[in-house]
Design an enzyme around this catalytic site. Sequence first.
Site, PDB file in Angstrom:
ATOM      1  N   ASP A 274       5.828   0.528  17.085  1.00 41.35           N
ATOM      2  CA  ASP A 274       5.172   0.845  15.954  1.00 41.35           C
ATOM      3  C   ASP A 274       4.721  -0.709  15.362  1.00 41.35           C
ATOM      4  O   ASP A 274       3.516  -1.008  15.578  1.00 41.35           O
ATOM      5  CB  ASP A 274       6.026   1.308  14.795  1.00 41.35           C
TER       6      ASP A 274
ATOM      7  N   GLU B  72      12.093   4.550  16.775  1.00 39.56           N
ATOM      8  CA  GLU B  72      10.947   3.598  16.538  1.00 39.56           C
ATOM      9  C   GLU B  72      11.547   2.110  16.219  1.00 39.56           C
ATOM     10  O   GLU B  72      12.298   2.118  15.263  1.00 39.56           O
ATOM     11  CB  GLU B  72       9.935   3.922  15.239  1.00 39.56           C
TER      12      GLU B  72
ATOM     13  N   LYS C 274      -0.958   3.176  13.242  1.00 40.06           N
ATOM     14  CA  LYS C 274      -1.585   3.393  11.903  1.00 40.06           C
ATOM     15  C   LYS C 274      -2.808   2.766  11.881  1.00 40.06           C
ATOM     16  O   LYS C 274      -2.913   1.494  11.840  1.00 40.06           O
ATOM     17  CB  LYS C 274      -0.466   2.670  10.994  1.00 40.06           C
TER      18      LYS C 274
ATOM     19  N   LYS D 111      10.846  12.979  11.096  1.00 40.29           N
ATOM     20  CA  LYS D 111      11.072  11.743  11.420  1.00 40.29           C
ATOM     21  C   LYS D 111      12.056  11.181  10.244  1.00 40.29           C
ATOM     22  O   LYS D 111      11.632  11.481   9.063  1.00 40.29           O
ATOM     23  CB  LYS D 111       9.789  10.890  11.343  1.00 40.29           C
TER      24      LYS D 111
ATOM     25  N   ASP E 116      13.255   6.008  12.777  1.00 35.05           N
ATOM     26  CA  ASP E 116      12.511   4.809  12.491  1.00 35.05           C
ATOM     27  C   ASP E 116      13.406   3.684  12.013  1.00 35.05           C
ATOM     28  O   ASP E 116      13.754   3.808  10.755  1.00 35.05           O
ATOM     29  CB  ASP E 116      11.105   5.098  11.749  1.00 35.05           C
TER      30      ASP E 116
END
Length: 1707
Positions: A1260, A1237, A1288, A1179, A1211
């Site tokens: 996210d 993301e 997360k 990533k 991301d």
Amino acid sequence: MNPCSLLITHKPHFSVPLKSSLYRKTIAISAVNHAYYFTSSPSFHSFTTFLQRHKNPVLKVEVARCSQEDAVLDPKDAALLVSTCITRNLAPALTLEQGLDCIQEAVEKLKASPPSCPIGMVRFQVAVPPSPKALKWFCSQPQSGGVFPRFFLSKEENPSYMSLALGRTSGVFGIGAAVYFKGHYSHPSREHSEFQRSYPAMELDIPMAYGFLDVSFDVISSSMKYEAGSFYLFIPQIELHESEEVSVLVANLAWNDSSTSFFAKAIQTYEIALYQARCHLWSLMDDCSKKCINALQVYGTMKDKIAEMVCMSAFQIGGSLLDAGTLELKDASRCSSQFSAMLSPLSAISNNMYHSDYFDKTGYSTLDCPNINSLWASLIIEECTRLGLTYICVAPGSRSSPLAIAASAHPLTTCVACIDERSLSFHAVGFVRGSHSPAVIITSSGTAASNLLPAVVEASQDFLPLILLTADRPPELQDVGANQAINQVNHFGPFVRHFFGLPAPTDDISARTVLTTLDSAVNIATSSPCGPVHVNCPFREPLAKTPSIWNDSCLKGLDFWMSSTEPFTTYIEVQHSISSARIHADMDEVIKVIERADRGLLILGAIHTVDDIWAALLLAKHLLWPVVVDILSGLRLRKYMACFSNTEDDILFIDHLDHLLLSEKVRNWMKVDVIGSRITSARIQEMLEHSFPCSYIMVDNHPRRHDPLHIVTHRIRSTSTEFTNYLLKACSPYLCSKWNGYLRALDMMAAWEMSFLISSECSLTEPYVAHILPEILDYESAVFLGNSMPIRDADMYGSNKAQNTHGALMLNLGLPCHWIQVVGNRGASGIDGLLSAAVGFAVGCNKRVLCVIGDVSFLHDSNGLSLLGQGILRKPMTIVVINNHGGAIFSLLPIAAMTERRVLDQFFYTSHNVSIHNLCLANGVKHVQVHTKMDLLDSLFTSQCEKVDCVIEVESCIDANANFHSDLRKFSRQAAEQTMDIFSLSTSVTTGQVQGFIIGRITKMDYSLYRVNLCAPPTSTSGSNESTTFYREGFVLSLSLEDGSTGYGEVAPLEIHKENLLDVEEQLRFLIHMLEGAKIDYFLPLLKGSFSAWIWHTLGILPSSILPSVRCGLEMAVLNAVAAKEGSSMLNILFPKTVDLPKKFLNVHICALIDSVGSPLDTAYIATSLVKEGFIAVKMKVARRANVIEDIAVIQEVRRKVGDQVELRVDANRNWTYDEAIQFANSVKNCRLQYIEEPVRYDDDIIKFCEETGLPVALDETVNCIRENPFDVLNRFNHSGVVAIVIKPSLIGGFENASLVARWAQQQGKMAVVSATFESGLGLSSYVQFSCYLDLQSADICRLMDKEPSACIAHGLGTYRWFTEDVTLEPLNICCNSKTGIVEACATDAGQHLQHFQINQNVVVQNFDQENVHNYRLTVDLEGFSFSFNVLEMGQSIAGNVVVFLHGFLGTGQDWIPIMKAMSRSARCIAIDLPGHGGSKLKTDSAAKPSLSIHVIAEMLCQLFPHITPEKVILVGYSMGARVALHMALKCSDKVEGAVIISGSPGLVDPLARKLRRARDDFRASSLVSNGLEFFLDAWYAEGLWTSLRSHPYFKKVLASRLQHDELQTLAKVLSDSSIGRQQPLWDDLKHCKIPLLFIVGEKDLKFKNIAWQMVNKYCTGTRESPKLIEILNCGHAVHLENPLPVISAVRQFLKRIEKASVLSNR
């Protein structure tokens, strides 16, 4: 085990409503020297017109009296008297009689310790069964003599005499007068304000006054007359206040020793009123018609005048008495145009209680009977009305013409017609269900009568009384081929309780035959077992009202009947109570069986009456057994008073046993001791049979056999009330905590599973319709469920977690929940006539009915639509039609899997394309079609507010419905089995060594602050990274259980958490205090609401108030502690089946992370190196460069270098605009990104981005900021372009929340990727196991849904590469697997890593230091007395901060200990017991006690503070303490640096309000001394101010602490002296305040929110600062107790503000 069974499945007891005689007798009222005859019709002008005419009149009170007629009070004394009123709530009573007993017992205790205050008012109230009794109680009172006034006040929205005839009217009954007022109103020129005509929810702690306007009544002379501008109001001594929610029985006592109305006399007059009320108490089993004849005296008012009875708050009246004796009429909260009141033996007034056509009639007349047929038909209808049968369903026909004409002409009947006899008869069945009174059906002869059979069968099977009047041909036309002549003798066979064949009318037969036949028919129909009775009525020509001479000799002997209003024959049944001595021996055996049962299970089948529901609820509360409730019990669709219900002290409802029994493990385990009988669920029926042999107690109030499984061992014929009454007195059941705990866990998991699946499914499903029913229902609603799928879905999937909007009333009255009445045609369970029955039910129950019905049932009874438009007296209906275009239930049966689809469609599904819209259009019924969840909710809420009937058509599909039901069954079964697996870890399940499945208690929790070096800044760091030294800080938690087992957790907030270390540490210190001694059970690893419930119930903390990183670390520590206790790993307790899995299934792939700040070549080189190490997923961070083109170049270069086999993720962290994101996506389409993301800044652009670019997207930040109602957010992103959810745990708030979001993603076929936020090896070890758990869960979901398993997911745990050192001595093993060549982490290794965890002391910066509370005393001397203060202290002064906490009335310094513990790192914290509280003591040599006013207390504290610190202090005060703090902040600024005012007030400005409040507090103080602390606390916490606190799980602890006060005299003096009515108002001082103030108030505390905003506005006029007001969510007045964590944060921020101001001033 001790086998036993208990079942409550009650059929209703059917009582006839008030008879016609109520409305016919008129008595002229003669008063002393006056005679008043009220002669107007019952149609009166509206009260709104009255107000418009008089322009908002103002009442002027001239006279007020207290209890005794000769005791005239000064108006101001009366106002003070009313203002003193305190209310005490008593425990709910099983019956009205027992409610009177409860009140009398409370009054006796009050008599034993009479109040010392010379003036006062006490109000006792108790919840009683809610069925309408007020009118009947009023009617039972003697006509003359006894206690006056007495009244009945209807609460009907659109009252008429017909509503009384239907026997369904609720209202208010009152007798006696504790206080009454009379006077005149004036007419100031003001704009008209609308007057409320309907009844809102009753107010708990406010006495209400009732009376009249434009009526002058002299109590002494008993004279009453119409007099414009006059009024007469009184507060009843005894009052029954009814609502659909609950009925409340009230007793009011008032006295004033300054007059002759002293306390003893008040007691005496109350007891006289009580004696009369009790002696003439109407019983449900009595016939009250004779009593009602003389009770309901029918009076109107003079022509063109108004007759309204008003009701208003006595507090408002009291306030007006002090305001020059005036009262604005707008203060009246409600009025009614339907009432009857007897003000004295000679004076009465009524309205809408009779029919005007019968005003002058006193009996029966034959004047309108031109022929013998008319006479007999008239006699039949007349006797029906005298027997209380006023609802008549008429089918058109010639032969029945005499009956139809007689019924339609009678003024007391409500007639309804329908062309379809079948629909009509089911309508009658529905009416009986709703009203619990018999209905009459009139049909013609032939097949018209035959069409009644389906409804007759239903009524017979379900014990519903009907009177079937079938017209017939006379005998000479039978069996001769006459048209429409069939043999109607015993036409309905065994399905009627009796058949009566009347002869054809003739004057040769005495008319007594007709009357006695009807009397006997009704008696049989309403006697147990209730049911239909057939009366065949042949008629000869003429059938019309053609004149034909008849001989009145047939009326011989009927003179007494014709001159009265009573039925001819009175049936008297002598009943034997269950409590009689004759059956004590048999019941003793039953009691022994129940008391010995160690696995008790109470099964409540269909319960039809609200009083039986009430009794069942109290029985369940007494037994404390798990309760299985059928959907028709009324308790299945409950509304709880508070969130997270079902604590150990609550009734334990097991709502999902049906789905739990899908699990073989559960079936084999469910060997219950106490079981039940027939309910809707077939699986529960199978369980009952499987559990036999056992004792089986079945309770029902009919003698019929109800034992299809042949297992009943004890059959008790009794009502719910009788049986409950016996058990409440005689039975002390055994409570098995382990049994209850196990069932609670199973049910909780099944409920969570079904709620999750239904809520997470984006499409509108049939189970969703059932699931959301309670959300749109209130206590004035009822539900009619169709057979087949609707009733089964509601039984299986109905939700009961909706919070009751009227919870304050139920909670204060001691009830945990409110019920929603649910009915259905389950006698024979057919699909015919359901719509018609639902309409009839709406008429009978007088509620707003929601009907849920299938499309085939709807079409089968489409003629029922015509009944909607007949203008029957009822409330609007909402009819939800589930249209799956056929009979969906067959798709769920075994036949569906073994039969050709063509055959299913034609012969089982009966598929159709009929337009429901067109059917509704043809019948003039509103129709709405919905396709989405939101459409359905909007339509339901709209329909509930409208005044018209509405059909809501829900589009569905048979196949989709079958598949979704299959998923629900599969996942529910798995949830049950997983729960069983988790509990199998505990030896307590089999050995019973630990009750309630408690793993152990937490002995302590510690934390250590760590700091570890990083090789680079975290990718979340903002700004430039010019520093060459990088580190990570956080806390290691150590949580120890009583056996020494220890679990570790990590709390490491980053800047993206919007938290800091100080925030976190404060919460940790708070939690350390709250966790000590807390129990941990085996429910917690289930991760399905278990942690949230534990945090609330065990710790008393709102889960949402804990910082996400803190909750994550806490859950991590708890789960690891449980694992340590079991000698296992976190993964194994989350997913017990991992024990048997090969190790290869326990490996977790790791995704590498690149910050991507270098050039394209540099970044590509790093990526290539990572791939060589074995990473199969990488990533990269994007959207951090100046130009999106640079990011494009990086991605293109990386893909070229690493090849196609590596998964690339990027991301953007929401950093791009939409246009920038589109530019990037269009340029990297060939780079085959696995996903990007958060490509855009705004949520609303995400789906748009997916559709325009086709680039896969991952969420996210969008999901990691979710705190509540996650599906509202998640279901917006069910787009196929959203392929992954990045989770997360430390951002989303722990493993439970993370698991929920992951489960949603997996259910939708999306990837659930766990991502670390740079946690150390400790956190990563837990994340590795959690990632493995999610992967295994995903495989299970695919298996259950018959999908291909998803590919292995690489989780975002590559942050470990940033660490150059770790908190663990041994590093977590994340490396390239030599067999696969892939970088992995093994969950087994991670578990062992935690089992052997040792902290690296080299990285520890600071360890938790447990601070003890220092307790000492300081004495302050004032003139004539001294005071010894109890002081609690902890913490050290930081930046000179000394914070002094001041508690509220009844509190102590101990209330602040948790908050002080949290803040002790940032300030020196001191809590002081204020005078009269806790350990503080008053010392004086004088007999006279010194004043303890707010001013004096503040003066004491000013002298006390120099003994504590030479510096200024910061005050934090709550309620009374807030008033002290505010006083000192404004008056003693030399001692105070700042003040936090929590739920405080600067005082009352209005002199009138001040005077009333002084009187109220003085009486409270007197009550405290006279009646003791317990009595006082009951009344104190009954007030609406404490509703939120009462629902808090720590309320019992708070109450127990309040009972520790021992100096009641001083405490009472503080209450009186420091009354806000004596405190000088500080509003003007606020304008000149120069020191910082912070106002804190609870979201639900509307009164003090308003005060706080006013203070802010005043405060701001004297300063330049912006308003400082913080509203704490989800709490009421006691903010610091209900939701302390936000208070801690707010106070600390306030300290920082003061520190900053101090620094600036020093400069």
